[in-house]
Design an enzyme around this catalytic site. Structure first.
Site, short mmCIF file in Angstrom:
data_model
loop_
_atom_site.label_atom_id
_atom_site.label_comp_id
_atom_site.label_asym_id
_atom_site.label_seq_id
_atom_site.Cartn_x
_atom_site.Cartn_y
_atom_site.Cartn_z
N ARG A 78 0.83 -1.21 0.00
CA ARG A 78 0.00 0.00 0.00
C ARG A 78 0.86 1.26 0.00
O ARG A 78 0.41 2.32 -0.46
CB ARG A 78 -0.98 -0.03 1.18
CG ARG A 78 -2.17 -0.95 0.92
CD ARG A 78 -3.00 -1.15 2.15
NE ARG A 78 -2.49 -2.23 2.98
CZ ARG A 78 -2.63 -2.30 4.30
NH1 ARG A 78 -3.27 -1.36 4.94
NH2 ARG A 78 -2.16 -3.33 4.97
N GLU A 115 2.64 -6.10 12.99
CA GLU A 115 1.55 -6.26 13.95
C GLU A 115 0.99 -7.68 13.84
O GLU A 115 0.57 -8.26 14.81
CB GLU A 115 0.43 -5.23 13.66
CG GLU A 115 -0.66 -5.20 14.71
CD GLU A 115 -1.85 -4.30 14.33
OE1 GLU A 115 -1.88 -3.76 13.22
OE2 GLU A 115 -2.75 -4.17 15.17
O1 LIG Z 1 3.53 -0.41 11.69
P1 LIG Z 1 3.43 -1.89 11.38
O2 LIG Z 1 2.90 -2.70 12.54
O3 LIG Z 1 4.71 -2.44 10.87
O4 LIG Z 1 2.33 -2.08 10.27
C1 LIG Z 1 2.19 -1.23 9.16
C2 LIG Z 1 2.39 -1.98 7.89
O5 LIG Z 1 1.42 -3.02 7.77
C3 LIG Z 1 0.79 -2.93 6.50
O6 LIG Z 1 1.46 -3.63 5.54
P2 LIG Z 1 1.22 -5.19 5.25
O7 LIG Z 1 2.51 -5.88 5.41
O8 LIG Z 1 0.03 -5.69 6.00
O9 LIG Z 1 0.90 -5.30 3.75
P3 LIG Z 1 0.40 -4.63 2.44
O10 LIG Z 1 0.84 -3.18 2.40
O11 LIG Z 1 1.12 -5.46 1.46
O12 LIG Z 1 -1.09 -4.74 2.37
C4 LIG Z 1 0.84 -1.45 6.19
O13 LIG Z 1 0.68 -1.21 4.80
C5 LIG Z 1 2.20 -1.07 6.69
O14 LIG Z 1 3.21 -1.32 5.73
N1 LIG Z 2 -4.79 -2.12 11.73
C1 LIG Z 2 -4.30 -1.97 10.51
N2 LIG Z 2 -5.06 -1.51 9.51
C2 LIG Z 2 -4.56 -1.36 8.26
N3 LIG Z 2 -3.30 -1.66 7.94
C3 LIG Z 2 -2.51 -2.11 8.92
N4 LIG Z 2 -1.22 -2.46 8.92
C4 LIG Z 2 -0.89 -2.86 10.16
N5 LIG Z 2 -1.93 -2.76 10.98
C5 LIG Z 2 -2.96 -2.28 10.23
#
Ligand SMILES: O=P(O)(O)OC[C@H]1O[C@H](OP(=O)(O)OP(=O)(O)O)[C@H](O)[C@@H]1O
Ligand SMILES: Nc1ncnc2[nH]cnc12
Length: 191
Positions: A78, A115
């Site tokens: 994202r 997370e």
């Molecule tokens: O602060 P944090 O706990 O590290 O979480 C935040 C991250 O989690 C999500 O990515 P995710 O790996 O879920 O994947 P995506 O962007 O590929 O959907 C979001 O887009 C951030 O990159």
């Molecule tokens: N709660 C949340 N919602 C959307 N993106 C996330 N990436 C990590 N935690 C998330």
């Protein structure tokens, strides 16, 4: 032509006429996704709305217009959406920070905790030149592990970290504490 005429209509299409409420209202809360206990902030409805997406990107980019950036780096997946749009908005190039096995050639790599899970991030060797001022972009700051890992990855490349920009900070998760760079970390929306 009413209220602002053609220029006003163009500005609204580009999102300039929308307040923060105009785009934040399109971010959807999804309970228990992707795992029980996670309240997921789903930005997809907002992305699907042109003026809302444009307004969100404009709001994220506004503080960085005079930051003398050399590049924007965005974190898969994202972070690509917002990072690439911000790079266009700010008139600089975009460098993807990717999950493993996606980038050809030699890469720099770092492992990190999420997370909900763990992963690794990579950036192509030579994508950023030493001394480049780089803005790191992602959609969400949750526990902060991803952005902290990406910042460490960039630090190893000897670039200058101009700062970090996220659309959403989940403040209760305390991720900001993991941003140890002296550069600013700016969030457009905080929950
Ligand atoms: O602060 P944090 O706990 O590290 O979480 C935040 C991250 O989690 C999500 O990515 P995710 O790996 O879920 O994947 P995506 O962007 O590929 O959907 C979001 O887009 C951030 O990159
Ligand atoms: N709660 C949340 N919602 C959307 N993106 C996330 N990436 C990590 N935690 C998330």
């Amino acid at each position: 032509m009413g209220r602002g005429g053609a220029r006003g209509n163009r500005a609204r299409r580009r999102g300039r006429g929308l307040s923060v409420d105009g785009f934040s209202g399109l971010i959807r809360d999804v309970a228990d996704f992707p795992k029980p206990g996670i309240l997921f902030k789903d930005v997809m409805p907002m992305l699907a709305d042109g003026p809302a997406f444009a307004a969100a990107v404009a709001a994220m980019a506004a503080p960085w217009r005079d930051a003398r950036l050399g590049a924007v780096a965005g974190v898969e997946a994202r972070g690509f959406i917002f990072g690439a749009a911000m790079a266009r908005e700010l008139g600089v190039g975009f460098v993807p920070v990717r999950k493993p096995g996606k980038l050809p050639g030699e890469v720099h790599e770092i492992a990190y905790a999420l997370e909900y899970g763990s992963d690794r991030l990579q950036v192509q060797r030579g994508a950023l030149a030493p001394g480049d001022r780089v803005l790191l972009v992602d959609d969400v700051l949750a526990t902060g592990g991803t952005l902290a890992a990406a910042a460490s990855l960039l630090a190893g490349l000897e670039v200058e970290l101009a700062g970090g920009a996220v659309l959403i900070e989940l403040a209760a998760l305390g991720g900001r504490a993991r941003w140890t760079s002296a550069s600013p970390l700016l969030a457009t929306l905080r929950y």
